[in-house]
Design a protein around this motif. Structure first.
Motif, PDB file in Angstrom:
ATOM      1  N   ILE A  22       0.857  -0.772  -0.063  1.00 42.58           N
ATOM      2  CA  ILE A  22       0.468   0.067  -0.126  1.00 42.58           C
ATOM      3  C   ILE A  22       0.663   1.324   0.732  1.00 42.58           C
ATOM      4  O   ILE A  22       0.768   2.301  -0.697  1.00 42.58           O
ATOM      5  N   ARG A  23       2.400   1.438   1.195  1.00 41.05           N
ATOM      6  CA  ARG A  23       2.582   2.431   1.539  1.00 41.05           C
ATOM      7  C   ARG A  23       3.082   2.938  -0.228  1.00 41.05           C
ATOM      8  O   ARG A  23       3.867   3.707  -0.695  1.00 41.05           O
ATOM      9  N   GLY A  24       3.897   1.909  -1.012  1.00 39.34           N
ATOM     10  CA  GLY A  24       4.919   1.492  -1.657  1.00 39.34           C
ATOM     11  C   GLY A  24       6.399   2.676  -1.598  1.00 39.34           C
ATOM     12  O   GLY A  24       6.575   2.770  -0.140  1.00 39.34           O
ATOM     13  N   LEU A  25       7.000   1.539  -1.840  1.00 42.97           N
ATOM     14  CA  LEU A  25       8.368   1.613  -1.801  1.00 42.97           C
ATOM     15  C   LEU A  25       9.363   2.213  -2.992  1.00 42.97           C
ATOM     16  O   LEU A  25       9.455   2.270  -4.372  1.00 42.97           O
ATOM     17  N   SER A  26      10.810   3.354  -2.434  1.00 41.47           N
ATOM     18  CA  SER A  26      10.571   4.143  -3.749  1.00 41.47           C
ATOM     19  C   SER A  26      12.049   3.129  -4.628  1.00 41.47           C
ATOM     20  O   SER A  26      12.163   3.657  -5.598  1.00 41.47           O
ATOM     21  N   GLU A  27      13.012   1.630  -4.010  1.00 43.59           N
ATOM     22  CA  GLU A  27      13.031   0.667  -4.836  1.00 43.59           C
ATOM     23  C   GLU A  27      12.885   0.246  -5.602  1.00 43.59           C
ATOM     24  O   GLU A  27      11.758  -0.209  -4.941  1.00 43.59           O
ATOM     25  N   PRO A  28      13.220  -0.237  -6.577  1.00 44.49           N
ATOM     26  CA  PRO A  28      12.811  -0.764  -7.299  1.00 44.49           C
ATOM     27  C   PRO A  28      12.074  -2.392  -7.997  1.00 44.49           C
ATOM     28  O   PRO A  28      10.990  -2.350  -7.941  1.00 44.49           O
ATOM     29  N   GLN A  29      13.102  -2.873  -7.149  1.00 48.07           N
ATOM     30  CA  GLN A  29      11.892  -4.151  -6.627  1.00 48.07           C
ATOM     31  C   GLN A  29      11.188  -3.828  -6.230  1.00 48.07           C
ATOM     32  O   GLN A  29      10.007  -5.060  -5.231  1.00 48.07           O
ATOM     33  N   ALA A  30      10.344  -2.371  -4.739  1.00 50.50           N
ATOM     34  CA  ALA A  30       9.164  -2.496  -4.811  1.00 50.50           C
ATOM     35  C   ALA A  30       7.916  -2.603  -5.639  1.00 50.50           C
ATOM     36  O   ALA A  30       7.007  -2.349  -4.505  1.00 50.50           O
ATOM     37  N   THR A  31       8.717  -2.604  -6.251  1.00 50.31           N
ATOM     38  CA  THR A  31       7.190  -2.258  -7.374  1.00 50.31           C
ATOM     39  C   THR A  31       6.664  -3.362  -7.303  1.00 50.31           C
ATOM     40  O   THR A  31       4.621  -3.753  -7.818  1.00 50.31           O
ATOM     41  N   ARG A  32       6.950  -4.258  -7.363  1.00 46.89           N
ATOM     42  CA  ARG A  32       6.296  -5.916  -7.022  1.00 46.89           C
ATOM     43  C   ARG A  32       5.923  -5.966  -5.304  1.00 46.89           C
ATOM     44  O   ARG A  32       6.574  -5.449  -4.794  1.00 46.89           O
ATOM     45  N   PRO A  33       4.710  -6.763  -4.909  1.00 43.81           N
ATOM     46  CA  PRO A  33       4.309  -6.945  -3.613  1.00 43.81           C
ATOM     47  C   PRO A  33       5.469  -7.800  -2.659  1.00 43.81           C
ATOM     48  O   PRO A  33       5.896  -8.894  -3.576  1.00 43.81           O
ATOM     49  N   LEU A  85       6.423 -14.848  -1.401  1.00 42.69           N
ATOM     50  CA  LEU A  85       5.751 -15.583  -0.021  1.00 42.69           C
ATOM     51  C   LEU A  85       5.123 -17.039  -0.854  1.00 42.69           C
ATOM     52  O   LEU A  85       4.811 -18.477   0.198  1.00 42.69           O
ATOM     53  N   VAL A  86       3.805 -16.429  -1.372  1.00 41.84           N
ATOM     54  CA  VAL A  86       3.137 -16.642  -1.271  1.00 41.84           C
ATOM     55  C   VAL A  86       2.496 -17.414  -3.186  1.00 41.84           C
ATOM     56  O   VAL A  86       3.397 -16.484  -3.898  1.00 41.84           O
ATOM     57  N   ASP A  87       2.486 -18.438  -3.395  1.00 45.06           N
ATOM     58  CA  ASP A  87       1.654 -18.955  -5.062  1.00 45.06           C
ATOM     59  C   ASP A  87       0.853 -18.119  -6.203  1.00 45.06           C
ATOM     60  O   ASP A  87       0.344 -18.979  -6.663  1.00 45.06           O
ATOM     61  N   ALA A  88       0.830 -17.038  -5.366  1.00 44.26           N
ATOM     62  CA  ALA A  88      -0.089 -16.074  -6.299  1.00 44.26           C
ATOM     63  C   ALA A  88       0.837 -15.810  -8.207  1.00 44.26           C
ATOM     64  O   ALA A  88       1.543 -16.695  -8.224  1.00 44.26           O
ATOM     65  N   ARG A  89      -0.070 -16.035  -8.645  1.00 41.99           N
ATOM     66  CA  ARG A  89       0.716 -16.022 -10.385  1.00 41.99           C
ATOM     67  C   ARG A  89       0.898 -15.115 -10.632  1.00 41.99           C
ATOM     68  O   ARG A  89       1.643 -14.123 -11.450  1.00 41.99           O
ATOM     69  N   GLY A  90       0.209 -13.870 -10.083  1.00 44.75           N
ATOM     70  CA  GLY A  90       0.179 -12.358  -9.944  1.00 44.75           C
ATOM     71  C   GLY A  90       0.380 -11.692  -9.603  1.00 44.75           C
ATOM     72  O   GLY A  90      -0.516 -11.765  -8.069  1.00 44.75           O
ATOM     73  N   LEU A  91       0.463  -9.810  -9.597  1.00 45.52           N
ATOM     74  CA  LEU A  91       0.553  -9.254  -8.501  1.00 45.52           C
ATOM     75  C   LEU A  91      -1.667  -8.683  -8.163  1.00 45.52           C
ATOM     76  O   LEU A  91      -1.845  -8.603  -6.902  1.00 45.52           O
ATOM     77  N   ALA A  92      -2.141  -8.909  -9.017  1.00 47.72           N
ATOM     78  CA  ALA A  92      -3.320  -9.074  -8.740  1.00 47.72           C
ATOM     79  C   ALA A  92      -3.992 -10.596  -7.862  1.00 47.72           C
ATOM     80  O   ALA A  92      -4.843  -9.874  -7.010  1.00 47.72           O
ATOM     81  N   ASP A  93      -3.333 -11.217  -8.073  1.00 47.14           N
ATOM     82  CA  ASP A  93      -3.767 -12.680  -7.311  1.00 47.14           C
ATOM     83  C   ASP A  93      -3.687 -11.767  -5.922  1.00 47.14           C
ATOM     84  O   ASP A  93      -3.891 -12.688  -5.115  1.00 47.14           O
ATOM     85  N   VAL A  94      -2.470 -12.053  -5.930  1.00 48.37           N
ATOM     86  CA  VAL A  94      -1.202 -11.356  -4.391  1.00 48.37           C
ATOM     87  C   VAL A  94      -2.333 -10.589  -3.871  1.00 48.37           C
ATOM     88  O   VAL A  94      -2.650 -10.808  -2.456  1.00 48.37           O
ATOM     89  N   ILE A  95      -2.935  -9.834  -4.398  1.00 53.13           N
ATOM     90  CA  ILE A  95      -3.559  -8.314  -4.410  1.00 53.13           C
ATOM     91  C   ILE A  95      -5.103  -9.085  -3.348  1.00 53.13           C
ATOM     92  O   ILE A  95      -5.215  -8.827  -1.875  1.00 53.13           O
ATOM     93  N   ALA A  96      -5.468  -9.524  -4.215  1.00 55.94           N
ATOM     94  CA  ALA A  96      -6.885 -10.452  -4.291  1.00 55.94           C
ATOM     95  C   ALA A  96      -6.343 -11.331  -3.191  1.00 55.94           C
ATOM     96  O   ALA A  96      -7.603 -11.432  -2.062  1.00 55.94           O
ATOM     97  N   PHE A  97      -5.546 -12.206  -2.708  1.00 54.05           N
ATOM     98  CA  PHE A  97      -5.383 -12.910  -1.789  1.00 54.05           C
ATOM     99  C   PHE A  97      -5.160 -12.344  -0.118  1.00 54.05           C
ATOM    100  O   PHE A  97      -5.703 -13.047   0.700  1.00 54.05           O
ATOM    101  N   LEU A  98      -4.441 -11.071  -0.022  1.00 53.17           N
ATOM    102  CA  LEU A  98      -4.587 -10.980   0.792  1.00 53.17           C
ATOM    103  C   LEU A  98      -5.111  -9.576   1.442  1.00 53.17           C
ATOM    104  O   LEU A  98      -6.197  -9.948   3.314  1.00 53.17           O
ATOM    105  N   ASP A  99      -6.241  -9.388   0.078  1.00 54.07           N
ATOM    106  CA  ASP A  99      -7.530  -8.895   0.832  1.00 54.07           C
ATOM    107  C   ASP A  99      -8.982 -10.105   1.957  1.00 54.07           C
ATOM    108  O   ASP A  99      -9.537  -9.585   2.487  1.00 54.07           O
TER     109      ASP A  99
END
Ligand SMILES: [Zn+2]
Length: 193
Positions: free
Chosen positions: A155-166, A171-185
């Motif tokens: 949610i906060r976002g980070l300045s380093e390029p790696q942090a553009t990925r969640p 850690l979790v076997d989600a397929r992509g960013l949307a899946d990770v967000i949906a799972f955390l929600d």
């Protein structure tokens, strides 16, 4: 036929023979984490399930820490655990006979979400604290905290390029960013209290 026996070194039974590539723990199944949260919400927490999730996360975090160090030039020997500076093009453990081409080593983690990036402190903290936790309540707080930490980073976002990925994508076997967000929600709806 007999000659073939001689060609085969005594590789059986060893966890990691010299020259074999490192092995990394897989990402943790969403279904397993989901079950932990659901049972916890119903007050049905069982120690074995908590440890199944916790130890799987721990193994994954340790793999991430090892790969991240390797990317930064510090190799942990998969055979004897000695740590040494990366040498190119061939990695050579100074403490045992293990040796592997850096390119082969690199191929073992590439594209597998094993670089800790800006979320490294969270992985390190979980790896340090989980093995010391004795009570099941403490363990689940650590699990929940580390998952919440990833969400917070996202949610906060980070300045380093790696942090553009969640970070949770490591850690979790989600397929992509949307899946990770949906799972955390989804987990937020059943967070242990
Ligand atoms: Zn070694």
């Amino acid at each position: 036929m007999l000659a073939m026996q001689d060609e085969s070194p005594a590789a059986a039974g060893g966890s990691c023979t010299p020259g074999s590539p490192p092995q990394w723990a897989p990402r943790v199944k969403r279904s397993l984490i989901r079950r932990l949260y659901e049972e916890s919400a119903r007050g049905l927490l069982d120690d074995e399930l908590v440890d199944e999730v916790g130890i799987a996360l721990l193994a994954r975090c340790r793999s991430i820490l090892t790969v991240t160090e390797a990317v930064r030039g510090r190799i942990e020997c998969p055979s004897c655990a000695a740590v040494f500076s990366r040498t190119l093009p061939q990695l050579r453990c100074p403490a045992c006979e293990w040796s592997l081409a850096w390119e082969r080593y690199r191929a073992t983690y590439k594209g597998r979400q094993l670089f800790g990036g800006a979320a490294l402190p969270a992985f390190r903290e979980f790896s340090r604290r989980y093995p010391r936790a004795k009570r099941v309540g403490d363990k689940i707080v650590l699990i929940d905290t580390v998952l919440h930490e990833y969400h917070w980073n996202l949610i906060r976002g980070l300045s380093e390029p790696q942090a553009t990925r969640p970070a949770a994508a490591c850690l979790v076997d989600a397929r992509g960013l949307a899946d990770v967000i949906a799972f955390l929600d989804e987990l937020s709806g059943t967070r242990p209290t």
